[in-house]
Design a protein around this motif. Sequence first.
Motif, PDB file in Angstrom:
ATOM      1  N   GLY A  76       0.822  -1.205   0.000  1.00  0.00           N
ATOM      2  CA  GLY A  76       0.000   0.000   0.000  1.00  0.00           C
ATOM      3  C   GLY A  76       0.857   1.256   0.000  1.00  0.00           C
ATOM      4  N   ARG A  77       0.410   2.302  -0.727  1.00  0.00           N
ATOM      5  CA  ARG A  77       1.119   3.577  -0.681  1.00  0.00           C
ATOM      6  C   ARG A  77       0.554   4.367   0.496  1.00  0.00           C
ATOM      7  NH1 ARG A  77       0.241   6.712  -5.339  1.00  0.00           N
ATOM      8  NH2 ARG A  77      -1.623   5.412  -5.522  1.00  0.00           N
ATOM      9  N   VAL A  78       1.354   4.521   1.504  1.00  0.00           N
ATOM     10  CA  VAL A  78       0.837   5.051   2.755  1.00  0.00           C
ATOM     11  C   VAL A  78       1.667   6.249   3.221  1.00  0.00           C
ATOM     12  CG1 VAL A  78       2.102   3.260   4.019  1.00  0.00           C
ATOM     13  CG2 VAL A  78       0.257   4.443   5.159  1.00  0.00           C
ATOM     14  N   LEU A  79       0.948   7.233   3.764  1.00  0.00           N
ATOM     15  CA  LEU A  79       1.595   8.419   4.347  1.00  0.00           C
ATOM     16  C   LEU A  79       1.147   8.534   5.795  1.00  0.00           C
ATOM     17  CD1 LEU A  79       3.079  11.223   4.227  1.00  0.00           C
ATOM     18  CD2 LEU A  79       0.880  12.184   3.522  1.00  0.00           C
ATOM     19  N   LEU A  80       2.098   8.687   6.689  1.00  0.00           N
ATOM     20  CA  LEU A  80       1.759   8.907   8.092  1.00  0.00           C
ATOM     21  C   LEU A  80       2.007  10.377   8.419  1.00  0.00           C
ATOM     22  CD1 LEU A  80       2.630   6.711  11.129  1.00  0.00           C
ATOM     23  CD2 LEU A  80       3.131   9.130  11.204  1.00  0.00           C
ATOM     24  N   LEU A  81       1.031  11.011   9.023  1.00  0.00           N
ATOM     25  CA  LEU A  81       1.155  12.412   9.421  1.00  0.00           C
ATOM     26  C   LEU A  81       1.162  12.505  10.941  1.00  0.00           C
ATOM     27  CD1 LEU A  81      -1.398  13.973   6.908  1.00  0.00           C
ATOM     28  CD2 LEU A  81       1.101  14.056   6.767  1.00  0.00           C
ATOM     29  N   GLU A  82       2.178  13.114  11.466  1.00  0.00           N
ATOM     30  CA  GLU A  82       2.290  13.278  12.918  1.00  0.00           C
ATOM     31  C   GLU A  82       2.571  14.746  13.195  1.00  0.00           C
ATOM     32  OE1 GLU A  82       2.046  11.698  16.021  1.00  0.00           O
ATOM     33  OE2 GLU A  82       2.619  13.734  16.621  1.00  0.00           O
ATOM     34  N   ARG A  83       1.796  15.311  14.085  1.00  0.00           N
ATOM     35  CA  ARG A  83       1.958  16.749  14.272  1.00  0.00           C
ATOM     36  C   ARG A  83       3.150  17.111  15.144  1.00  0.00           C
ATOM     37  NH1 ARG A  83      -1.973  19.399  18.410  1.00  0.00           N
ATOM     38  NH2 ARG A  83      -1.651  17.997  20.148  1.00  0.00           N
ATOM     39  N   ASP A  84       3.609  16.143  15.932  1.00  0.00           N
ATOM     40  CA  ASP A  84       4.755  16.393  16.808  1.00  0.00           C
ATOM     41  C   ASP A  84       5.927  15.578  16.257  1.00  0.00           C
ATOM     42  OD1 ASP A  84       6.413  16.897  18.952  1.00  0.00           O
ATOM     43  OD2 ASP A  84       5.075  16.126  20.483  1.00  0.00           O
ATOM     44  N   GLN A  85       6.573  14.794  17.109  1.00  0.00           N
ATOM     45  CA  GLN A  85       7.580  13.843  16.681  1.00  0.00           C
ATOM     46  C   GLN A  85       6.985  12.460  16.910  1.00  0.00           C
ATOM     47  OE1 GLN A  85      11.606  14.712  16.571  1.00  0.00           O
ATOM     48  NE2 GLN A  85      10.466  16.252  15.444  1.00  0.00           N
ATOM     49  N   ILE A  86       7.575  11.460  16.255  1.00  0.00           N
ATOM     50  CA  ILE A  86       7.127  10.084  16.453  1.00  0.00           C
ATOM     51  C   ILE A  86       7.260   9.691  17.933  1.00  0.00           C
ATOM     52  CG2 ILE A  86       7.767   7.672  15.897  1.00  0.00           C
ATOM     53  CD1 ILE A  86       6.434   9.232  13.564  1.00  0.00           C
ATOM     54  N   ALA A  92      10.677   0.495  10.207  1.00  0.00           N
ATOM     55  CA  ALA A  92      10.243  -0.632   9.383  1.00  0.00           C
ATOM     56  C   ALA A  92       9.284  -0.144   8.301  1.00  0.00           C
ATOM     57  CB  ALA A  92       9.574  -1.697  10.259  1.00  0.00           C
ATOM     58  N   ALA A  93       8.440   0.821   8.652  1.00  0.00           N
ATOM     59  CA  ALA A  93       7.491   1.365   7.675  1.00  0.00           C
ATOM     60  C   ALA A  93       8.252   2.079   6.555  1.00  0.00           C
ATOM     61  CB  ALA A  93       6.519   2.330   8.363  1.00  0.00           C
ATOM     62  N   LEU A  94       9.240   2.884   6.946  1.00  0.00           N
ATOM     63  CA  LEU A  94      10.046   3.591   5.925  1.00  0.00           C
ATOM     64  C   LEU A  94      10.715   2.574   4.999  1.00  0.00           C
ATOM     65  CD1 LEU A  94      11.896   6.474   7.848  1.00  0.00           C
ATOM     66  CD2 LEU A  94       9.977   6.682   6.248  1.00  0.00           C
ATOM     67  N   ALA A  95      11.263   1.521   5.610  1.00  0.00           N
ATOM     68  CA  ALA A  95      11.967   0.517   4.805  1.00  0.00           C
ATOM     69  C   ALA A  95      11.011  -0.168   3.835  1.00  0.00           C
ATOM     70  CB  ALA A  95      12.633  -0.510   5.728  1.00  0.00           C
ATOM     71  N   ALA A  96       9.739  -0.267   4.241  1.00  0.00           N
ATOM     72  CA  ALA A  96       8.751  -0.924   3.373  1.00  0.00           C
ATOM     73  C   ALA A  96       8.144   0.064   2.376  1.00  0.00           C
ATOM     74  CB  ALA A  96       7.659  -1.560   4.227  1.00  0.00           C
ATOM     75  N   GLY A  97       8.611   1.309   2.407  1.00  0.00           N
ATOM     76  CA  GLY A  97       8.172   2.264   1.395  1.00  0.00           C
ATOM     77  C   GLY A  97       7.158   3.292   1.865  1.00  0.00           C
ATOM     78  N   ALA A  98       6.818   3.273   3.144  1.00  0.00           N
ATOM     79  CA  ALA A  98       5.860   4.275   3.643  1.00  0.00           C
ATOM     80  C   ALA A  98       6.536   5.644   3.712  1.00  0.00           C
ATOM     81  CB  ALA A  98       5.379   3.880   5.038  1.00  0.00           C
ATOM     82  N   HIS A  99       5.705   6.671   3.696  1.00  0.00           N
ATOM     83  CA  HIS A  99       6.211   8.031   3.899  1.00  0.00           C
ATOM     84  C   HIS A  99       5.794   8.485   5.290  1.00  0.00           C
ATOM     85  CE1 HIS A  99       7.240   8.582  -0.339  1.00  0.00           C
ATOM     86  NE2 HIS A  99       6.161   7.830  -0.570  1.00  0.00           N
ATOM     87  N   ILE A 100       6.680   9.252   5.931  1.00  0.00           N
ATOM     88  CA  ILE A 100       6.351   9.761   7.264  1.00  0.00           C
ATOM     89  C   ILE A 100       6.646  11.249   7.285  1.00  0.00           C
ATOM     90  CG2 ILE A 100       7.047   9.735   9.697  1.00  0.00           C
ATOM     91  CD1 ILE A 100       7.570   6.763   9.425  1.00  0.00           C
ATOM     92  N   ARG A 101       5.687  12.023   7.742  1.00  0.00           N
ATOM     93  CA  ARG A 101       5.947  13.450   7.932  1.00  0.00           C
ATOM     94  C   ARG A 101       5.663  13.820   9.372  1.00  0.00           C
ATOM     95  NH1 ARG A 101       2.972  16.517   3.026  1.00  0.00           N
ATOM     96  NH2 ARG A 101       3.722  15.144   1.377  1.00  0.00           N
TER      97      ARG A 101
END
Lengths: 94, 470, 392
Positions: C28-38, C171-180
């Motif tokens: 899945g092409r997935v983007l995670l949005l976090e308003r602070d830090q992980i 792990a998510a990044l390695a699997a191709g997810a995007h994180i902001r």
Amino acid sequence: MANFHRLPVARGRPVRFTFEGAPVDSFAGETLATALLAAQVGAFGHTREGNPRLPFCNMGTCFDCAVQVDGRGLVRACLTDVVEGMVVNMQEIK
Amino acid sequence: MHDVAIVGAGPAGMAGALQLARAGLSVVVIDEQARAGGQIFRRPPEEFGVRHGQYRPYGWARDLIEDFEEHPLIETRFRQTVFGILRDPEGQISLAVSDGQRGTRIKARRVLLATGAYDMPVAFPGWTLPGVMTAGAVQSLLKSQKLLAGRQIVVAGSHPIQLILAAQLLEAGADLAAIALARDLPGFLEMARTLPAIPGNVSIFTEALRAMAVIARHRVPLLRRTLISAVEQTGEGPLRISLRKVDAQWRPVGTAREFEADVLALGYGFTPSTELARQAGCALSWHSAGGGWTVQHDDNFRTGVQEIFVAGEQTGVAGAGRAHAEGLVAGQAIAHSLGVGADPLEVNRAQALLKSSERFAGVMQTMFEPNRTALADLSHHSATVICRCEEITSGQLEDALTCNPFLTSASAAKLECRTGMGVCQGRYCEGTVAARIAMHHNTQIAQAGHFNAHLPVKPVPLGAYGDLDH
Amino acid sequence: MTAHFDTIIIGGGLLGCATAWMIAREGGRVLLLERDQINQHASGSNAGSLHFQLEYRMIEGGLDKARKAAEAMPLHLDAAELWADLPRLTAEPIVVKQTGGLMIAETADQVRLLEQKTEIERAWGLDNRMIDRAGIERIAPYLSDRVIAAAHCTTEGKADARTAGPAFARAALAAGAHIRTRSEVRALSRRGRGWSVVAGSDESPQTLQADTVVIAAGVWTTRMGQMMGADLPTIPLALMMTVTQRMAPLIGHLVQHAGGRLSLKQALDGNILIGGGWPARLLRDAEGTPDFDAKPQLEASSLAGNARIAMGVLPRLAGVPALRSWVGTTTITPDQLPLVGPVPGCPGAFVATGGSAFTLGPSFAQALAALVAGRQPLTDLRSFDPARYAKG
Ligand SMILES: Cc1cc2nc3c(=O)[nH]c(=O)nc-3n(C[C@H](O)[C@H](O)[C@H](O)COP(=O)(O)OP(=O)(O)OC[C@H]3O[C@@H](n4cnc5c(N)ncnc54)[C@H](O)[C@@H]3O)c2cc1C
Ligand SMILES: Cc1cc2nc3c(=O)[nH]c(=O)nc-3n(C[C@H](O)[C@H](O)[C@H](O)COP(=O)(O)OP(=O)(O)OC[C@H]3O[C@@H](n4cnc5c(N)ncnc54)[C@H](O)[C@@H]3O)c2cc1C
């Protein structure tokens, strides 16, 4: 060897305590840090990785001088006065 | 219940306490040291048979200490640590205090935080070796315990206090192998020229000039534009201290020179002790020249938490004169907030002191602001310890930043790699961590933020918690 | 980066990160949005207990309530298996220790309660057994002799809450997810067959599109629901935790108490973690609305109460230095069962929260990954349907 020594001024009466089982002679009004440094103790304790530590800040913030006093842990030697008969040891774990 | 509880019996805390007591308010002052005076006026213990120490050049110190110690409305609690600030469900604020074994709470209508500052930590290879100490440690051992740290000493730093310390050590009979100042000396001379423009200031700077004469007389090598780079030690042997020539940006030029000594005394500036303010929820602002994170306050030295006021180094490190003046003004403001007006003459005197100290402090701060990036870069070798307590190295931090590209704040770095989780509560690595994060991401240090502070701001036995609801 | 994703996940706690990883590894092409830090909120500030037996808060209200709470047991059983496998599956150094958990009793009443409770749990398939004083002396000699019995669940334990969230994020990044990070979601609306998400700073908001959205916003879940016009009822709970200085290895189990709020364990680094649900005080405005963005305040009564119950079962703790007491805010629900499933009235939007969602995070994530992919989740989620309160 850090070579700490007392300047020749009037001090309090003699006070004897033990550090790691060995007697240490000091004077009333001195802190444990002063007494141990003047006794040329090479380490007040060791870190988890075994590195020796001596006082760093001498003002109660760094905790590098922390020792065990009469069984109580994490006592800052720089803020604690010597007391006759006090049993001082290194911290078990830092 | 006291009208006011004051944390810290340095110039700021003592001045504040006296203003309040003279206004007829009940004051309790808590300090973990054995006697009043704070860091700058550390005195020999009573057992040594003297009441006072050496307060030069602060003529007012002696009277301040005596008035403070003799005022009947000021209750003092020495050798006790304030480890947190709490609020009851009813809104009442209190200090959590420990003597190292038990705990107790002190309730007050107002709190004045006058917790001062500590020597700014600088991480470089070997800074954790026995015998490497802060200038403050070497100085306070000398001033109050009459203990000379080392026969052979190297003094390294950038703050004019280094010169004063060097002279004190020489006068006590120490042999200084070298004094290394990161700045050029003209900085100090320029400073001297600005002094006449600031009337009425006897300062650490005039004292520094006096110290220069002592240093010259003893023919101690005074190395300018020279920065500490590493310390090594073999077995029980002496410290081998590498000092390196730097340019105006404190970037190394040329090779290191090595000096041998028993003790290295470091003084690159001061960091305000803001942890109680942080824990209590007061907002901070970044002020690099003032020592880094400082507590936000209004003209009355009131913080965002309405019962809490601040004075002294936490508002920006500016020396004893400024701390004293802020203590006076904050004391008057607190009295006023409790409905007690101050004598207008006193108010004018305090405001005048505040004003003159402000100009002096401003000049001092901008001239002696440490180069934080250059100092943080001293830990660039991956094996260099940055967190003394948990023994986290700069390599571990860099790895964490590389593997976790989403990690851009000091508190997130703390959680990820334990830097700052040890017994000093992060005081000795926060600055290095934030500066390294900024370097890594090419942003500003302030953007990396600061660690959160939690109760206890200094560790206390769990048993002390058990007493807190009594 | 394209502005269109299969799935946008809102929230970078353990749940959001684990869900991003599970979706991304399925392609899945997935983007995670976090308003602070992980990992800076509940997921990074919790006790890291892996709770599989019913907790004190589930049994303090009587057996009927306990029976209701036990309906979540299938999720717990999934979690027990999942956690054991996560280090391998993510190829990340997630620290998981399932060395067993003890819920201890000091009185005959507490022993009886434990007996009834283990019966309920065993009926759901959880291996939780009573042990007596001799058993305690054998496996947990560090406990005070006031402890007379315990329920012993061998699969319980701990994971490192400090590092688990970021490990899933890697792990998510390695699997191709995007994180902001530092990217707050400010508006959410239905757009065609998908969702339009406005995120970022006030000055430079950005509009992003996704087929599905996942709400993994912890205590902010109800607020996210309001943003979408959906009712996602949760009860916020501000809690306190304390960590001590490091000690030599002493406590091998996750220890809880049948007669009060206590969780006690030793982290891998040697520090002792003390918690168990002692409240902190949420800051509220004049109308009583809690402010989740302000740090809750410590209560003296909780600091004292938590220390006392811990010292009661392990007296030598009295002399051990406390390093930090911190607060965090989490969610529970009126019936103590989590919310997991579709957001009512919002096609293509899914949510999970409630209860011990550190333990249950991987189970929730697995269910969410199935839901966004349009698959039937392995576990029957009917009891956890977010619409159940509206249905009455
Ligand atoms: C080693 C050193 C040397 C200095 N030398 C000079 C100098 O020569 N000239 C100059 O102008 N400035 C000097 N300074 C700067 C100096 O800090 C100030 O000038 C002045 O002392 C500041 O006064 P203050 O009242 O703000 O804080 P301080 O004098 O630092 O007093 C703060 C007090 O608060 C106490 N305290 C802090 N936290 C707690 C707590 N949680 N519980 C209980 N007690 C607590 C401390 O024990 C301390 O006594 C020096 C600073 C240091 C650290
Ligand atoms: C003190 C304490 C102890 C606990 N102990 C345990 C335990 O031992 N075991 C256990 O299983 N559970 C425990 N819990 C509960 C557990 O921590 C939580 O259930 C779990 O961490 C929830 O994870 P989450 O990812 O859903 O939420 P969180 O970790 O809170 O993450 C939600 C994220 O959403 C982000 N967010 C919110 N709104 C927005 C927006 N508009 N845009 C972008 N991002 C947004 C937030 O910034 C946050 O990072 C404890 C909780 C606390 C507070």
